[in-house]
Enzyme design. Sequence first.
Site, PDB file in Angstrom:
ATOM      1  CE  LYS A   3      -1.352  13.072  -0.178  1.00 15.26           C
ATOM      2  NZ  LYS A   3      -0.917  14.138  -1.072  1.00 15.26           N
ATOM      3  CG  ASP A  55     -15.758 -14.852   8.048  1.00 10.67           C
ATOM      4  OD1 ASP A  55     -15.796 -15.827   8.836  1.00 10.67           O
ATOM      5  OD2 ASP A  55     -16.639 -14.641   7.196  1.00 10.67           O
ATOM      6  CG  ASP A  88      -2.005   1.052   1.122  1.00  7.34           C
ATOM      7  OD1 ASP A  88      -2.101   1.718   0.076  1.00  7.34           O
ATOM      8  OD2 ASP A  88      -2.749   1.217   2.095  1.00  7.34           O
TER       9      ASP A  88
END
Length: 188
Positions: A46, A92, A42
């Site tokens: 922004k 999950d 990543d």
Amino acid sequence: SVRKQTLGKLDNVIFLKAEAMEFLEALPPAVVLRKIFILYPDPWPKKKHHKHRFIQASSLDLLAQRAAAGDRSAMHSLAESYYAGSNGADQDFKKAVEWYLRLAKAGDVRAQTSLGLMYARGYGVTRNLAEAHRWWNFAAIQNDPGAQYNLGLTYVRGEGVAVDYERGARWFREASRRGHVQAQHNLG
């Protein structure tokens, strides 16, 4: 890196400069990736740059397709994403257990250790220490130090098995030989 590949005569390594999504989409289903390393997933912090991120719902869907086709690396990525609630996936535990179970049944040591942890803690499954012990045993005999340490703890504490200090110490020694610091500490 290409120089090291040539000097080391590594014919099973390929270096490719490409967009990750385009690469994964172009791969034929028969191609199985054993490992995927996502470095700097990543670099676009922004919000307006979100479309440039690799880790997002569409890439998780693509990994799910690869995983369904038997790609172990994709299965690991999905299991770990669901376990941690990371890489665009909601946490999950039940889905994480599904993926870990597929891998563990295929003999994957990391998945067997993780599955043991999930049974021990009751994450996504009913808490079952005997089942945790069983999965850790599969991984421990394949020399996984984390599983060996956890087995040592189960024997010392009598969790899911009868208390057996001798067996616990034996598993701590095995884990210790493989550099497991907590096992080394438990041995004194």
